[in-house]
Design a protein around this motif. Structure first.
Motif, short mmCIF file in Angstrom:
data_model
loop_
_atom_site.label_atom_id
_atom_site.label_comp_id
_atom_site.label_asym_id
_atom_site.label_seq_id
_atom_site.Cartn_x
_atom_site.Cartn_y
_atom_site.Cartn_z
N LEU A 192 14.07 35.70 35.07
CA LEU A 192 14.09 37.08 35.54
C LEU A 192 15.32 37.37 36.39
CD1 LEU A 192 10.41 37.72 36.68
CD2 LEU A 192 11.52 38.50 34.60
N SER A 193 15.63 36.43 37.27
CA SER A 193 16.77 36.61 38.18
C SER A 193 17.27 35.22 38.57
CB SER A 193 16.35 37.39 39.41
OG SER A 193 15.43 36.64 40.17
N ASP A 194 18.16 35.19 39.52
CA ASP A 194 18.75 33.94 39.97
C ASP A 194 17.72 33.02 40.64
OD1 ASP A 194 20.84 32.10 40.53
OD2 ASP A 194 20.89 32.85 42.59
N HIS A 195 16.58 33.54 40.99
CA HIS A 195 15.61 32.73 41.73
C HIS A 195 14.18 32.86 41.22
CE1 HIS A 195 15.66 36.69 43.60
NE2 HIS A 195 14.40 36.47 43.91
N GLU A 196 14.01 33.46 40.04
CA GLU A 196 12.66 33.74 39.56
C GLU A 196 12.53 33.58 38.04
OE1 GLU A 196 9.99 36.98 41.87
OE2 GLU A 196 11.51 37.77 40.56
N LEU A 197 11.35 33.10 37.64
CA LEU A 197 10.98 33.01 36.23
C LEU A 197 9.76 33.88 35.99
CD1 LEU A 197 10.99 29.13 35.69
CD2 LEU A 197 12.80 30.72 35.05
N GLY A 234 3.77 36.51 32.13
CA GLY A 234 3.69 37.79 32.81
C GLY A 234 3.62 37.74 34.32
N VAL A 235 3.69 36.54 34.87
CA VAL A 235 3.62 36.38 36.33
C VAL A 235 4.95 35.83 36.84
CG1 VAL A 235 2.43 35.17 38.20
CG2 VAL A 235 1.14 35.94 36.21
N TRP A 266 3.04 22.80 29.46
CA TRP A 266 4.28 23.53 29.19
C TRP A 266 3.94 24.97 28.87
CZ3 TRP A 266 8.55 21.61 30.82
CH2 TRP A 266 8.76 20.22 30.82
N ARG A 267 4.59 25.89 29.58
CA ARG A 267 4.35 27.32 29.38
C ARG A 267 5.68 28.02 29.14
NH1 ARG A 267 -0.95 27.88 30.89
NH2 ARG A 267 -1.70 26.37 32.39
N VAL A 268 5.68 28.95 28.19
CA VAL A 268 6.88 29.72 27.87
C VAL A 268 7.28 30.55 29.08
CG1 VAL A 268 7.86 31.50 26.37
CG2 VAL A 268 6.31 29.78 25.41
N ALA A 269 8.57 30.53 29.39
CA ALA A 269 9.08 31.24 30.56
C ALA A 269 10.34 32.00 30.19
CB ALA A 269 9.37 30.25 31.68
#
Length: 101
Positions: A64-69, A73-74, A58-61
């Motif tokens: 960013l947008s409708d299609h991206e996490l 930092g990546v 499990w990684r904190v996310a």
């Protein structure tokens, strides 16, 4: 055990999270809760702490947008069937109790 330690333990327990998967339906991301199979628009959880299962951890996310996490930092694309977990919101009474004792 002091309050900060207790708070940290309670905050990381499995029951402190809503776990499920996301699917894109009608051009919108929908979160399906594993526990009761309830469907909720992912945008509803904008102010929740979000984690994504990535490389069996499990990684904190962050959305960013409708299609991206953003994961550590990546940029990572949202994919159908992706496992997410969301930190449950506890009520004020509970957290005041934990902090006091």
């Amino acid at each position: 055990m002091n309050s900060p330690e207790r708070f940290a333990l309670l905050n990381r327990q499995d029951r402190a999270f809503i776990t499920g998967t996301v699917e894109k339906l009608n051009d919108q991301w929908v979160f399906f809760d594993d526990e009761n199979d309830e469907a909720t628009m992912l945008e509803f959880f904008d102010d929740y702490q979000l984690e994504v299962m990535n490389h069996n951890k499990w990684r904190v996310a962050e959305i960013l947008s409708d299609h991206e996490l953003a994961v550590e930092g990546v940029a990572l694309p949202l994919l159908d069937g992706m496992e997410l977990r969301l930190q449950k919101k506890a009520n004020t009474f509970f957290w005041n109790f934990v902090r006091r004792y």
